[in-house]
Design a protein around this motif. Structure first.
Motif, PDB file in Angstrom:
ATOM      1  N   ASN A  19       0.775  -1.202   0.044  1.00 48.92           N
ATOM      2  CA  ASN A  19       0.042   0.082   0.076  1.00 48.92           C
ATOM      3  C   ASN A  19       0.909   1.417  -0.102  1.00 48.92           C
ATOM      4  O   ASN A  19       2.157   1.152   0.624  1.00 48.92           O
ATOM      5  N   ILE A  20       0.410   2.303  -0.844  1.00 46.56           N
ATOM      6  CA  ILE A  20       1.140   3.527  -0.613  1.00 46.56           C
ATOM      7  C   ILE A  20      -0.098   4.636  -0.441  1.00 46.56           C
ATOM      8  O   ILE A  20      -1.345   4.390  -1.294  1.00 46.56           O
ATOM      9  N   ARG A  21       0.029   5.660   0.273  1.00 48.94           N
ATOM     10  CA  ARG A  21      -0.981   6.564   0.262  1.00 48.94           C
ATOM     11  C   ARG A  21      -0.480   8.013  -0.324  1.00 48.94           C
ATOM     12  O   ARG A  21       0.525   8.485   0.439  1.00 48.94           O
ATOM     13  N   LYS A  22      -1.124   8.398  -1.330  1.00 50.37           N
ATOM     14  CA  LYS A  22      -0.633   9.609  -2.064  1.00 50.37           C
ATOM     15  C   LYS A  22      -1.814  10.620  -2.016  1.00 50.37           C
ATOM     16  O   LYS A  22      -2.899  10.332  -2.662  1.00 50.37           O
ATOM     17  N   LEU A  23      -1.453  11.816  -1.752  1.00 48.10           N
ATOM     18  CA  LEU A  23      -2.528  12.821  -1.575  1.00 48.10           C
ATOM     19  C   LEU A  23      -3.872  12.057  -0.863  1.00 48.10           C
ATOM     20  O   LEU A  23      -4.882  12.351  -1.595  1.00 48.10           O
ATOM     21  N   TRP A  24      -3.763  11.408  -0.034  1.00 48.29           N
ATOM     22  CA  TRP A  24      -5.171  10.874   0.743  1.00 48.29           C
ATOM     23  C   TRP A  24      -5.771   9.698  -0.084  1.00 48.29           C
ATOM     24  O   TRP A  24      -6.895   9.322   0.319  1.00 48.29           O
ATOM     25  N   THR A  25      -5.064   9.380  -0.968  1.00 46.56           N
ATOM     26  CA  THR A  25      -5.835   8.167  -1.635  1.00 46.56           C
ATOM     27  C   THR A  25      -4.905   6.947  -1.506  1.00 46.56           C
ATOM     28  O   THR A  25      -3.565   7.176  -1.541  1.00 46.56           O
ATOM     29  N   ASP A  26      -5.391   5.987  -1.151  1.00 45.51           N
ATOM     30  CA  ASP A  26      -4.834   4.529  -1.007  1.00 45.51           C
ATOM     31  C   ASP A  26      -4.776   4.044  -2.313  1.00 45.51           C
ATOM     32  O   ASP A  26      -5.670   3.691  -2.816  1.00 45.51           O
TER      33      ASP A  26
END
Length: 116
Positions: free
Chosen positions: A97-104
């Motif tokens: 998982n990566i969370r980028k700009l509040w998107t998973d």
């Protein structure tokens, strides 16, 4: 577009080891925390481990502390999960998982089965 591709799962006997890999693309990998989650049949997805963008900090679920190690290679845009002393209760689909700009963002998952 962010893509995560996990690999390395399989069938292993109790007490055995596996190393999972997750290759990332479409993102400046070295800027983000990376995490491994798992989901067993009939259970909610749970956080297993996380590692900071530089690799200098990591955290683990209590259930895997001392047995699992998360690491990363920022030159290869890859995060790893070394799993030792595996137990039947570790059986699950493992996701990075990566969370980028509040998107998973999630990979497709890799199955880990611990059984004799």
């Amino acid at each position: 577009q962010v893509q995560l591709v996990e690999s390395g799962g399989g069938l292993v006997q109790p007490g055995g080891s596996l190393t999972l890999s997750c290759a990332a693309s479409g993102v400046t990998f070295q800027n983000y925390w990376m995490r491994w989650y798992r989901q067993a049949p009939g259970k909610e997805r749970e956080l297993v481990a996380g590692i900071s963008s530089t690799g200098g900090s990591a955290n683990y679920a209590d259930s895997v502390k001392g047995r699992f190690t998360i690491s990363r290679d920022n030159a290869k845009n890859t995060v790893f999960l070394q799993m030792n002393s595996l137990r039947p209760e570790d059986t699950a689909v493992y996701y990075c998982n990566i969370r980028k700009l509040w998107t998973d963002y999630w990979g497709q998952g890799t199955q880990v089965t611990v059984s004799s």
